[in-house]
Design a protein around this motif. Structure first.
Motif, PDB file in Angstrom:
ATOM      1  N   THR A  78       0.829  -1.199   0.000  1.00 42.44           N
ATOM      2  CA  THR A  78       0.000   0.000   0.000  1.00 42.44           C
ATOM      3  C   THR A  78       0.867   1.253   0.000  1.00 42.44           C
ATOM      4  O   THR A  78       0.628   2.196  -0.774  1.00 42.44           O
ATOM      5  N   GLN A  79       1.872   1.256   0.852  1.00 40.60           N
ATOM      6  CA  GLN A  79       2.770   2.414   0.916  1.00 40.60           C
ATOM      7  C   GLN A  79       3.508   2.608  -0.405  1.00 40.60           C
ATOM      8  O   GLN A  79       3.647   3.724  -0.891  1.00 40.60           O
ATOM      9  N   TRP A  80       3.956   1.491  -0.980  1.00 46.77           N
ATOM     10  CA  TRP A  80       4.641   1.557  -2.281  1.00 46.77           C
ATOM     11  C   TRP A  80       3.715   2.133  -3.342  1.00 46.77           C
ATOM     12  O   TRP A  80       4.107   3.031  -4.099  1.00 46.77           O
ATOM     13  N   ALA A  81       2.477   1.635  -3.407  1.00 44.70           N
ATOM     14  CA  ALA A  81       1.533   2.105  -4.429  1.00 44.70           C
ATOM     15  C   ALA A  81       1.236   3.591  -4.255  1.00 44.70           C
ATOM     16  O   ALA A  81       1.078   4.319  -5.239  1.00 44.70           O
ATOM     17  N   GLN A  82       1.174   4.036  -3.023  1.00 43.71           N
ATOM     18  CA  GLN A  82       0.850   5.428  -2.758  1.00 43.71           C
ATOM     19  C   GLN A  82       2.032   6.354  -3.005  1.00 43.71           C
ATOM     20  O   GLN A  82       1.851   7.461  -3.512  1.00 43.71           O
ATOM     21  N   SER A  83       3.234   5.901  -2.702  1.00 39.88           N
ATOM     22  CA  SER A  83       4.350   6.849  -2.695  1.00 39.88           C
ATOM     23  C   SER A  83       5.414   6.651  -3.769  1.00 39.88           C
ATOM     24  O   SER A  83       6.057   7.629  -4.157  1.00 39.88           O
ATOM     25  N   ARG A  84       5.599   5.431  -4.256  1.00 38.17           N
ATOM     26  CA  ARG A  84       6.744   5.209  -5.144  1.00 38.17           C
ATOM     27  C   ARG A  84       6.408   4.591  -6.486  1.00 38.17           C
ATOM     28  O   ARG A  84       7.222   4.656  -7.413  1.00 38.17           O
ATOM     29  N   ALA A  85       5.266   3.960  -6.603  1.00 34.32           N
ATOM     30  CA  ALA A  85       4.964   3.210  -7.822  1.00 34.32           C
ATOM     31  C   ALA A  85       4.785   4.140  -9.021  1.00 34.32           C
ATOM     32  O   ALA A  85       4.147   5.191  -8.908  1.00 34.32           O
ATOM     33  N   THR A  86       5.344   3.717 -10.142  1.00 31.98           N
ATOM     34  CA  THR A  86       5.123   4.460 -11.384  1.00 31.98           C
ATOM     35  C   THR A  86       3.802   4.011 -11.991  1.00 31.98           C
ATOM     36  O   THR A  86       3.240   2.967 -11.610  1.00 31.98           O
ATOM     37  N   GLU A  87       3.321   4.758 -12.942  1.00 31.62           N
ATOM     38  CA  GLU A  87       2.071   4.401 -13.625  1.00 31.62           C
ATOM     39  C   GLU A  87       2.205   3.034 -14.308  1.00 31.62           C
ATOM     40  O   GLU A  87       1.275   2.223 -14.264  1.00 31.62           O
ATOM     41  N   GLU A  88       3.350   2.776 -14.907  1.00 29.07           N
ATOM     42  CA  GLU A  88       3.576   1.490 -15.569  1.00 29.07           C
ATOM     43  C   GLU A  88       3.569   0.338 -14.564  1.00 29.07           C
ATOM     44  O   GLU A  88       3.010  -0.734 -14.831  1.00 29.07           O
ATOM     45  N   GLN A  89       4.206   0.538 -13.428  1.00 39.44           N
ATOM     46  CA  GLN A  89       4.217  -0.493 -12.395  1.00 39.44           C
ATOM     47  C   GLN A  89       2.812  -0.766 -11.878  1.00 39.44           C
ATOM     48  O   GLN A  89       2.415  -1.918 -11.712  1.00 39.44           O
ATOM     49  N   LEU A  90       2.053   0.294 -11.643  1.00 34.92           N
ATOM     50  CA  LEU A  90       0.674   0.120 -11.184  1.00 34.92           C
ATOM     51  C   LEU A  90      -0.161  -0.605 -12.231  1.00 34.92           C
ATOM     52  O   LEU A  90      -0.981  -1.464 -11.897  1.00 34.92           O
ATOM     53  N   GLU A  91       0.051  -0.271 -13.481  1.00 38.29           N
ATOM     54  CA  GLU A  91      -0.686  -0.943 -14.565  1.00 38.29           C
ATOM     55  C   GLU A  91      -0.376  -2.441 -14.575  1.00 38.29           C
ATOM     56  O   GLU A  91      -1.254  -3.265 -14.801  1.00 38.29           O
ATOM     57  N   THR A  92       0.856  -2.800 -14.256  1.00 38.15           N
ATOM     58  CA  THR A  92       1.273  -4.200 -14.241  1.00 38.15           C
ATOM     59  C   THR A  92       0.618  -4.995 -13.114  1.00 38.15           C
ATOM     60  O   THR A  92       0.244  -6.155 -13.306  1.00 38.15           O
ATOM     61  N   VAL A  93       0.437  -4.394 -11.941  1.00 40.05           N
ATOM     62  CA  VAL A  93      -0.002  -5.157 -10.775  1.00 40.05           C
ATOM     63  C   VAL A  93      -1.442  -4.916 -10.325  1.00 40.05           C
ATOM     64  O   VAL A  93      -1.990  -5.723  -9.570  1.00 40.05           O
ATOM     65  N   THR A  94      -2.067  -3.852 -10.771  1.00 35.89           N
ATOM     66  CA  THR A  94      -3.362  -3.453 -10.210  1.00 35.89           C
ATOM     67  C   THR A  94      -4.438  -4.521 -10.350  1.00 35.89           C
ATOM     68  O   THR A  94      -5.089  -4.890  -9.366  1.00 35.89           O
ATOM     69  N   ASP A  95      -4.646  -5.041 -11.547  1.00 30.44           N
ATOM     70  CA  ASP A  95      -5.729  -6.024 -11.727  1.00 30.44           C
ATOM     71  C   ASP A  95      -5.499  -7.287 -10.896  1.00 30.44           C
ATOM     72  O   ASP A  95      -6.423  -7.783 -10.251  1.00 30.44           O
ATOM     73  N   SER A  96      -4.278  -7.776 -10.894  1.00 31.20           N
ATOM     74  CA  SER A  96      -3.975  -8.982 -10.106  1.00 31.20           C
ATOM     75  C   SER A  96      -4.190  -8.730  -8.621  1.00 31.20           C
ATOM     76  O   SER A  96      -4.772  -9.564  -7.913  1.00 31.20           O
ATOM     77  N   LEU A  97      -3.715  -7.592  -8.125  1.00 30.22           N
ATOM     78  CA  LEU A  97      -3.906  -7.276  -6.714  1.00 30.22           C
ATOM     79  C   LEU A  97      -5.378  -7.101  -6.369  1.00 30.22           C
ATOM     80  O   LEU A  97      -5.850  -7.601  -5.348  1.00 30.22           O
ATOM     81  N   LEU A  98      -6.122  -6.385  -7.203  1.00 24.61           N
ATOM     82  CA  LEU A  98      -7.536  -6.167  -6.920  1.00 24.61           C
ATOM     83  C   LEU A  98      -8.311  -7.483  -6.883  1.00 24.61           C
ATOM     84  O   LEU A  98      -9.146  -7.692  -5.996  1.00 24.61           O
ATOM     85  N   LEU A  99      -8.041  -8.380  -7.823  1.00 22.78           N
ATOM     86  CA  LEU A  99      -8.739  -9.672  -7.837  1.00 22.78           C
ATOM     87  C   LEU A  99      -8.367 -10.510  -6.614  1.00 22.78           C
ATOM     88  O   LEU A  99      -9.238 -11.104  -5.973  1.00 22.78           O
ATOM     89  N   ALA A 100      -7.089 -10.558  -6.286  1.00 18.77           N
ATOM     90  CA  ALA A 100      -6.654 -11.336  -5.120  1.00 18.77           C
ATOM     91  C   ALA A 100      -7.242 -10.768  -3.836  1.00 18.77           C
ATOM     92  O   ALA A 100      -7.718 -11.518  -2.969  1.00 18.77           O
ATOM     93  N   MET A 101      -7.244  -9.455  -3.697  1.00 17.90           N
ATOM     94  CA  MET A 101      -7.790  -8.833  -2.491  1.00 17.90           C
ATOM     95  C   MET A 101      -9.305  -9.003  -2.421  1.00 17.90           C
ATOM     96  O   MET A 101      -9.863  -9.227  -1.343  1.00 17.90           O
ATOM     97  N   HIS A 102      -9.981  -8.927  -3.566  1.00 20.23           N
ATOM     98  CA  HIS A 102     -11.433  -9.146  -3.590  1.00 20.23           C
ATOM     99  C   HIS A 102     -11.760 -10.580  -3.172  1.00 20.23           C
ATOM    100  O   HIS A 102     -12.663 -10.816  -2.365  1.00 20.23           O
TER     101      HIS A 102
END
Length: 137
Positions: A92-116
């Motif tokens: 969470t801290q990484w996504a909020q403070s350090r992640a680039t748009e490309e990095q977020l694009e790479t992990v967002t869907d997988s993280l959202l599905l796993a967390m859901h």
């Protein structure tokens, strides 16, 4: 040194262990390990190795080891989950403070599905516990 060795050695494997009797009382004064059984932690099965017959003492030592091993594994499960909570916080801290748009694009869907999926299971199990607490037996 030889006097300090245990009488049994358990070679841990994924579902249990191979059980060896340790022998240091031989003419060469070498450590010999003689496999006597295979144990399966998941189903509690103890199979003598080959044509061996396990003594009551063998079985008692094996059952004690299995009970202790199950406690260790349960403690590790909880520790792993608590580490996961820490890792989620770091993510969470990484996504909020350090992640680039490309990095977020790479992990967002997988993280959202796993967390859901995790949230759905946790909410359902919590509801089941609340219902069973309200309606004991």
């Amino acid at each position: 040194m030889a006097g300090d060795l245990p009488d049994y050695y358990f070679r841990v494997r994924e579902n249990g262990a191979l059980v060896f009797r340790v022998d240091t009382e031989n003419r060469q004064r070498r450590i010999e390990m003689d496999q006597i059984a295979v144990v399966n932690i998941r189903n509690g099965e103890v199979k003598p190795h080959g044509d061996r017959t396990l003594s009551d003492a063998d079985i008692a030592v094996i059952r004690d080891w299995m009970a202790e091993r199950q406690i260790v594994l349960a403690e590790r499960d909880i520790d792993d989950i608590l580490r996961t909570v820490d890792h989620l916080n770091l993510t969470t801290q990484w996504a909020q403070s350090r992640a680039t748009e490309e990095q977020l694009e790479t992990v967002t869907d997988s993280l959202l599905l796993a967390m859901h999926d995790l949230r759905s299971v946790l909410v359902r199990r919590k509801a089941d516990r609340l219902v069973s607490d309200e309606n004991p037996g």
